[in-house]
Every structure is written in C-alpha cells, then in structure tokens.
Design an enzyme around this catalytic site. Sequence first.
Site, PDB file in Angstrom:
ATOM      1  N   LEU A 100       0.851  -1.183   0.000  1.00 55.53           N
ATOM      2  CA  LEU A 100       0.000   0.000   0.000  1.00 55.53           C
ATOM      3  C   LEU A 100       0.890   1.237   0.000  1.00 55.53           C
ATOM      4  O   LEU A 100       1.987   1.218   0.570  1.00 55.53           O
ATOM      5  CB  LEU A 100      -0.915   0.024   1.233  1.00 55.53           C
ATOM      6  N   ASP A 101       0.403   2.320  -0.622  1.00 52.82           N
ATOM      7  CA  ASP A 101       1.145   3.575  -0.608  1.00 52.82           C
ATOM      8  C   ASP A 101       1.280   4.092   0.820  1.00 52.82           C
ATOM      9  O   ASP A 101       0.503   3.723   1.705  1.00 52.82           O
ATOM     10  CB  ASP A 101       0.431   4.628  -1.451  1.00 52.82           C
ATOM     11  N   ALA A 102       2.236   5.001   1.023  1.00 46.51           N
ATOM     12  CA  ALA A 102       2.486   5.533   2.363  1.00 46.51           C
ATOM     13  C   ALA A 102       1.242   6.184   2.963  1.00 46.51           C
ATOM     14  O   ALA A 102       0.985   6.057   4.165  1.00 46.51           O
ATOM     15  CB  ALA A 102       3.635   6.531   2.325  1.00 46.51           C
TER      16      ALA A 102
END
Length: 231
Positions: A100-102
């Site tokens: 998942l993105d930050a």
Amino acid sequence: MRLDKFLCETLGVTRKQAARVLKSEVITVNGEVIKSGAVKISDDAEVEFEGQRLMLSGPRYFMMHKPAGVVCSHEDAFNPTIFVLLEEVNAEKLHIAGRLDADTTGLLLLTDDGQWSHRITSPKHKCDKTYRVWLADPLADDVAAQFEQGVMLRGEKEETLPATLEKVDECEVLLTIQEGKYHQVKRMFAAVGNRVEALHRESVGPLCLDESLEPGEYRPLTADEVAMFIK
C-alpha cells in the site's frame, strides 16, 4: 533438539551467536533461565527470548491495520516502515502480500510463504482487492462503466482489468480491482479526470480487515483465514 540448534533456527543466528545470546541470560526454557546450548529440549518446551515465545512452526501469516505515514518497505531513508510496528522474531524475513502507498490505510497482509502471497498478488489468480475511496470531485455518471470496460493508465501498454465501482456518496466509492499496478487506484481516477484524496483497503479476497484492530495493530491470521487463499 539441542537448545543452541533451536536458537539458530528460530533466531537465524550462528552457533557462536547463539552461545553469546545464552550467556546474556535472556533465554528461558519452561520459565527457567538456561545458559548452556547443549541442553536438550522437548518438542513441547516453551522457549522464550527476552520474554517472547520462540517456535519452530511453519510459515507465518499476519494481518495489519496499516496506518498512514508508514511505507511498505524493509528500509526507507526518510519514512518509518511497517516493520517497525512488528514485534516478531525475524520480522525481516516477512514480506508484504500486496503493498500500500504511504498515505493509504487499511488491510495489509504479511507472510514468509511465497506461494501463498503469489496467490494474492498475481493477476492470474484474480484475487479481489476492495478499497474505500474518497474523491476530490463528485463521481461522474459514466465512471463505473469505464472501469468495467478497463481504462488506459498513463505509461501502460494495456488497459486495466475490469473493475467494479459502487457509489456510496457523491465523493465516496468502493472500488474492487484484481491487479496491483503502481498507484493503480489513484491513476485510474486520474484517467477519468478525478483525484483521490484518501484511500483505505477494506478487504483482500474474502478476507476483511478485523474491525478490532486499531491503526498500527496487527494479529496472526487464523488457520481458516489462511486457507481462504489456498485452492
């Protein structure tokens, strides 16, 4: 099994390193501090390292409620990683089954079972991933149909696989995809002239995020949950 061999396998250390660990008096067997690696331990012995149980069990599987602001990487020069949230022996041997993105929150799966994670991440297995998406602008009427047909993302050679879009509110939707391209959800909405403001993964396949987990918390998967991805 000798205790030092057990420590080598569970801690991922050499025999010499195991001896140093034992000398530091942080290993207990059935509640008793043991300093000799030659001690033989039974299969049901409770061995602990600094109070944490060590086991020779098979692959490990965890779900985490990923918070915003941490990255899905073992190392990052600028941001904390999700691995600082794991209080597990040999956490560095775990990998993420679908990053998942930050700034994205929600369900994150971690394991050291490569075949199991492949069933989740490979598009050929068609494993659904459902995201709750908050948009900058109201959803256009034709977006669901476009996503169902597939959209061309910038820099890609093929359209996305068919995706399902469910409208919750003017600027809130549930999107289910079967791929995991780089920044895919954000790029899909950018392709239709909108912008994602917040993103939360609610489920992977039939497995939903445990609502009892607060952001940053995690737990082992049950045997039934692991079996959801084994066909």
